[in-house]
Design an enzyme around this catalytic site. Sequence first.
Site, PDB file in Angstrom:
ATOM      1  N   ARG A  24       0.816  -1.229   0.000  1.00 13.83           N
ATOM      2  CA  ARG A  24       0.000   0.000   0.000  1.00 13.83           C
ATOM      3  C   ARG A  24       0.838   1.263   0.000  1.00 13.83           C
ATOM      4  NH1 ARG A  24      -3.926  -0.970   4.831  1.00 13.83           N
ATOM      5  NH2 ARG A  24      -4.706  -3.016   4.311  1.00 13.83           N
ATOM      6  N   ARG A  28      -2.776   6.600  -0.461  1.00 15.12           N
ATOM      7  CA  ARG A  28      -3.380   6.751   0.858  1.00 15.12           C
ATOM      8  C   ARG A  28      -2.597   7.643   1.796  1.00 15.12           C
ATOM      9  NH1 ARG A  28      -6.454   0.991   1.477  1.00 15.12           N
ATOM     10  NH2 ARG A  28      -4.930   0.346  -0.044  1.00 15.12           N
ATOM     11  N   ARG A  37      -6.112  12.012  -6.867  1.00 18.36           N
ATOM     12  CA  ARG A  37      -7.332  11.216  -6.713  1.00 18.36           C
ATOM     13  C   ARG A  37      -8.578  12.058  -6.431  1.00 18.36           C
ATOM     14  NH1 ARG A  37      -8.437   6.476  -4.545  1.00 18.36           N
ATOM     15  NH2 ARG A  37     -10.527   7.301  -4.776  1.00 18.36           N
ATOM     16  N   ASP A  73      -6.579  -2.762  -7.909  1.00 15.09           N
ATOM     17  CA  ASP A  73      -7.210  -3.380  -6.733  1.00 15.09           C
ATOM     18  C   ASP A  73      -7.520  -4.831  -7.061  1.00 15.09           C
ATOM     19  OD1 ASP A  73      -8.410  -2.441  -3.961  1.00 15.09           O
ATOM     20  OD2 ASP A  73      -9.707  -3.981  -4.778  1.00 15.09           O
ATOM     21  N   TYR A 153     -15.274 -11.567  -0.772  1.00 16.13           N
ATOM     22  CA  TYR A 153     -16.042 -10.364  -1.137  1.00 16.13           C
ATOM     23  C   TYR A 153     -17.259 -10.723  -1.982  1.00 16.13           C
ATOM     24  CZ  TYR A 153     -12.320  -7.479   0.763  1.00 16.13           C
ATOM     25  OH  TYR A 153     -11.433  -6.899   1.611  1.00 16.13           O
TER      26      TYR A 153
END
Length: 350
Positions: A24, A28, A37, A73, A153
Site C-alpha cells: 500500500r 493513501r 485522486r 485493486d 467479497y
Amino acid sequence: MQSSPFLRAARGERPGHTPVWFMRQAGRSLPEYHRVRAGVAMLDACMDADLITEITLQPVRRYGVDAAIFFSDIVLPLKSIGVDLEIKPGVGPVVASPVRTLADVEAIPELTPEHLPFITEAVGNLTVELAGMGEHGTPLIGFAGAPFTVASYLVEGGPSKEYAKTKALMFGAPEVWDALMRKIAGISATFLEVQVAAGASAVQLFDSWAGAVNPDDYVRYVQPYSRIVLERAGALGVPRIHFGVNSASLLRQMGEAGADVVGVDWRTPLDWAIDRIGSERGVQGNLDPALVFAPTEVMLERAGEIIDTAAAAVAEGRIRGHVFNLGHGVIPSTDPAQLQRLTDFVHTRS
Ligand code: CP3
C-alpha cells in the site's frame, strides 16, 4: 533490471543491500496521491492508464524504494468483466448481487486480455519510466487477489469479520465452491499474465484473509486454487510472492502452493516464520505498520532486528533471501517522512 536488489533477493541471490518496498505504498498516505485522486472514484482511477502510471510512480520518486507496486485493486478484474461492485471509501469492496449458487458462478464471465487495455497501457508506460529510476532500474510488481480473498467479497457482498457465508458455501456446497474458486483462479491468473506480458518483473498474490481458515481446510479448500494461479504465473518466469494476514499456521502451506517468497504478517515472529517457510524459499516482511507512529529510533531499532534476523538466517542457509516490508499495508495516517527514514535505514544497514 535483473540485477536489481529486489529481483536478486526474490530469486535467492545475494543483493548488495536488503531491498525494501511497502504494501500500500501506492497511495493513501501520500499528499500527492490525494491531490490526483480528488473527485475520482477508486475503480475509475484503476481504469485510467495515466492515473495508474502516476500513482504507481509516486512512492518510487519520493522514497527510492526498490520496487513499485502496480496501482489497482484485487476486485478490478471483476469490475472489468461487468460484476456490479464498487469500492466504498472507509469500507472496501461492496458487491451488489452476492454469489451463492452455481448459476451465480456460471454468470460470471471469464476474463480476457481484451477486458484490460488500460492495464496493458499503464504497465507499458511504467516499464519505460521505471527503467530509468534507481541504479539498476526499478522493477514493477504486478499483483492479484487470491481466490479465497476475492471469493470472500463475492460471497459476503462486502468486507466480513467471520466469513460465515463464505464458509457456509465452502463446507456446505463443495461443488459450488469448486466452481467459484476455479473461476476466480482463472481470472486472477489472467490478470497476472496481462501485467507480466506488458512488463511486470514479479508478482504478488494477496490472500489477505486466508488466515480465516485452519491449515487442514486451507489445504483442502484454498491451496489447490491458489496453486493454479501461482503455477500459471510461474510459467512466465517471474518471482512469485504469496502473502496473507494472520497466516502464521499457514506459512509452509502458502509456500508449497507455489511461491518463491512468502510474505509474513507483523504478528508472526520472523525467525519462527523463517523456519516454517524453509530453505527453498525467500521471506518478505515484517515490521508492524504501527511502528511508524513510534519515535524514529524505536522504529529503526525494530527494523534493525528484522534485517539482522533475516541476514543471519540467509547466511545459515535457513532461508533463501529477504525482502524488507511492513507486515501489512501502510496505514493511511502514516507520516511519509517516517517511511523515508525507514527506507534509507534499510539501505544503509545492510
Ligand atoms: O500500494 C498500493 O496501494 C497498491 C495497490 C493496491 C490497492 N489495493 C489499492 C487500493 C493493492 C495491492 C490492493 C490490494 C487489496 N485490495 C487487498 C489486499 C491487500 C491487503 O491490504 O491485504 C484487499 C483486501 C483489497 C480490497 C480493498 N480495496 C480494501 C479492503 C480497501 C480499503 C477500503 C478503505 O477505504 O478502507 C480497498 C480500497 C483501496 N485499494 C484503496 C487503495 C489505494 C483506498 C481507496 C482510496 O484511496 O480511496
